[in-house]
Design an enzyme around this catalytic site. Structure first.
Site, mmCIF file in Angstrom:
data_model
loop_
_atom_site.group_PDB
_atom_site.id
_atom_site.type_symbol
_atom_site.label_atom_id
_atom_site.label_comp_id
_atom_site.label_asym_id
_atom_site.label_seq_id
_atom_site.Cartn_x
_atom_site.Cartn_y
_atom_site.Cartn_z
ATOM 1 N N ASP A 7 0.856 -1.217 -0.026
ATOM 2 C CA ASP A 7 -0.002 -0.050 -0.022
ATOM 3 C C ASP A 7 0.826 1.259 -0.003
ATOM 4 O O ASP A 7 2.075 1.193 0.371
ATOM 5 C CB ASP A 7 -0.907 0.001 1.027
ATOM 6 C CG ASP A 7 -2.017 0.999 1.117
ATOM 7 O OD1 ASP A 7 -2.893 1.049 0.276
ATOM 8 O OD2 ASP A 7 -1.937 2.154 1.802
ATOM 9 N N GLU A 9 0.838 5.676 0.364
ATOM 10 C CA GLU A 9 0.206 7.124 0.452
ATOM 11 C C GLU A 9 0.815 7.938 -0.327
ATOM 12 O O GLU A 9 2.221 7.909 -0.673
ATOM 13 C CB GLU A 9 0.310 7.532 2.291
ATOM 14 C CG GLU A 9 -0.479 6.519 3.154
ATOM 15 C CD GLU A 9 -1.881 6.114 2.735
ATOM 16 O OE1 GLU A 9 -2.640 7.077 2.175
ATOM 17 O OE2 GLU A 9 -2.281 5.260 3.234
ATOM 18 N N HIS A 57 -4.315 10.827 5.379
ATOM 19 C CA HIS A 57 -3.062 10.087 6.139
ATOM 20 C C HIS A 57 -2.141 10.755 7.143
ATOM 21 O O HIS A 57 -1.567 10.232 7.923
ATOM 22 C CB HIS A 57 -2.082 9.483 4.938
ATOM 23 C CG HIS A 57 -1.669 10.709 4.211
ATOM 24 N ND1 HIS A 57 -1.006 11.722 4.229
ATOM 25 C CD2 HIS A 57 -1.707 10.517 2.745
ATOM 26 C CE1 HIS A 57 -0.641 12.549 3.509
ATOM 27 N NE2 HIS A 57 -1.235 11.829 2.458
ATOM 28 N N HIS A 147 -5.145 6.922 7.443
ATOM 29 C CA HIS A 147 -4.556 5.846 6.894
ATOM 30 C C HIS A 147 -3.340 5.962 6.911
ATOM 31 O O HIS A 147 -2.396 6.917 7.127
ATOM 32 C CB HIS A 147 -4.889 5.955 5.463
ATOM 33 C CG HIS A 147 -6.564 5.832 5.225
ATOM 34 N ND1 HIS A 147 -6.827 5.285 3.886
ATOM 35 C CD2 HIS A 147 -7.536 5.977 5.878
ATOM 36 C CE1 HIS A 147 -8.332 5.298 3.920
ATOM 37 N NE2 HIS A 147 -8.474 5.763 5.083
ATOM 38 N N ASP A 152 -2.270 0.046 6.348
ATOM 39 C CA ASP A 152 -3.368 -0.568 5.551
ATOM 40 C C ASP A 152 -2.957 -1.929 4.823
ATOM 41 O O ASP A 152 -3.607 -2.878 4.408
ATOM 42 C CB ASP A 152 -3.667 0.455 4.295
ATOM 43 C CG ASP A 152 -4.463 1.760 5.012
ATOM 44 O OD1 ASP A 152 -4.824 1.389 6.095
ATOM 45 O OD2 ASP A 152 -4.893 2.538 4.268
#
Length: 326
Positions: A7, A9, A57, A147, A152
């Site tokens: 994952d 960001e 985030h 997040h 995640d």
């Protein structure tokens, strides 16, 4: 079978428009069980973090100052991935950023990926959003008010383990192997930029909201059944007095819609409208050209008329609140 669950960001939603990566997290699984190996890095993007992304985030340019640039961590990341396949929730988004960053760093890699959205949609009914999948599976996860890439990735690893009948994963323990303590995220819901305050109207009663939502769903479903094309459907919905804000990934793929009408608003998933309805046939959305321009214009018009989505004053209809018939 060994896989890597990944994952990221980012500073925003489109690599092609200048957004860049700010965090990457990868969890290694062997037969859907964690090996204990993780890869976690924060990255100085070299561009401004958009306020909407920071609200998701909690990472700002100030928090990322002094962190390595992507080119400095790329080789270690590729060595960690090796020849394993990357399993990613909505892989088009993350792979778009990952391959873009590698290209800018002058590096080439033969990366294989699999979109876990398709896996989840085959095994579970309803929304494929990670929070709702976790809720349906009854997984125990750390707080996700903000997040995080490793968070995640670890949650997705837990979802995959449950769906493939492997032992449950200690998600918090996986996250503890990362570098979360090296940054200071913003508190949840706080924006680095002021959000314009607007008066909040009185909410209608629960029963009246449910009736409105059922009518909205019935209207949109009827228009979907009658429309000759995707563009015609978008025009018909707006002609019916329903305001629509599409959500589109940087590569042009369709994520969902936000419908606003008669004092309420709802997401497409809540109304039972799936994006695969626009994957082929007469309502196929091509993701480029005039169709993408139309969606971008609808986004601008919605934001101009109703303000930023995080400042919404109307009542959101939640899943499970809509009766079977209007």
């Amino acid at each position: 079978m060994r896989i890597k669950v990944l994952d990221t960001e980012t500073t925003g939603f489109s690599y092609d428009r200048g957004d860049r990566m700010v965090e990457i997290g990868i969890v290694e699984l062997q037969n859907f069980r964690p090996t204990g190996r993780v890869f976690h890095e924060f990255v100085d993007p070299g561009v401004k973090v958009h306020w909407a992304a920071a609200r998701v985030h909690g990472l700002t340019n100030q928090a990322l100052a002094g962190k390595p640039r992507f080119a400095q961590i790329a080789r270690n990341m590729l060595e960690f991935i090796g020849d394993d396949e990357l399993w990613i929730h909505n892989s088009r988004f993350d792979m778009g950023f990952l391959l873009g960053e590698l290209g800018d760093a002058g590096m080439k890699a033969e990366l294989r990926s699999r979109d876990t959205v398709r896996i989840v949609s085959r095994k579970l009914e309803g929304s494929v959003k990670l929070d709702q999948v976790v809720a349906r599976l009854g997984l125990c996860i750390p707080d996700r008010s903000l997040h995080g890439a490793l968070l995640d990735a670890a949650i997705l690893a837990g979802v995959l383990a449950r769906l493939h009948h492997a032992p449950d994963i200690d998600i918090a323990a996986l996250c503890a192997r990362g570098k979360e303590t090296e940054v200071d995220r913003l508190p949840p819901t706080r924006s680095p930029y002021p959000v314009q305050a607007r008066p909040r109207p009185i909410d209608p009663s629960e029963a009246e909201m449910a009736r409105k939502a059922a009518r909205l769903r019935a209207t949109i479903r009827s228009l979907i059944d009658q429309a000759a094309s995707f563009q015609a459907l978008m025009r018909d919905i707006e002609a019916a007095g329903i305001r629509v804000r599409p959500s589109v990934n940087g590569d042009g793929s369709l994520v969902g819609f936000r419908y606003r009408h008669d004092g309420i608003w709802a997401r497409s998933g809540t109304l039972g409208i799936r994006m695969d309805e626009f994957a082929d046939g007469r309502l196929r959305y091509a993701g480029a050209g005039r169709e993408r321009e139309l969606l971008e214009e609808m986004q601008r018009r919605y934001d101009r008329d109703h303000g930023p989505v995080d400042g919404e004053t109307w009542t959101e209809i939640r899943p499970g609140r809509i009766p079977a018939a209007a």
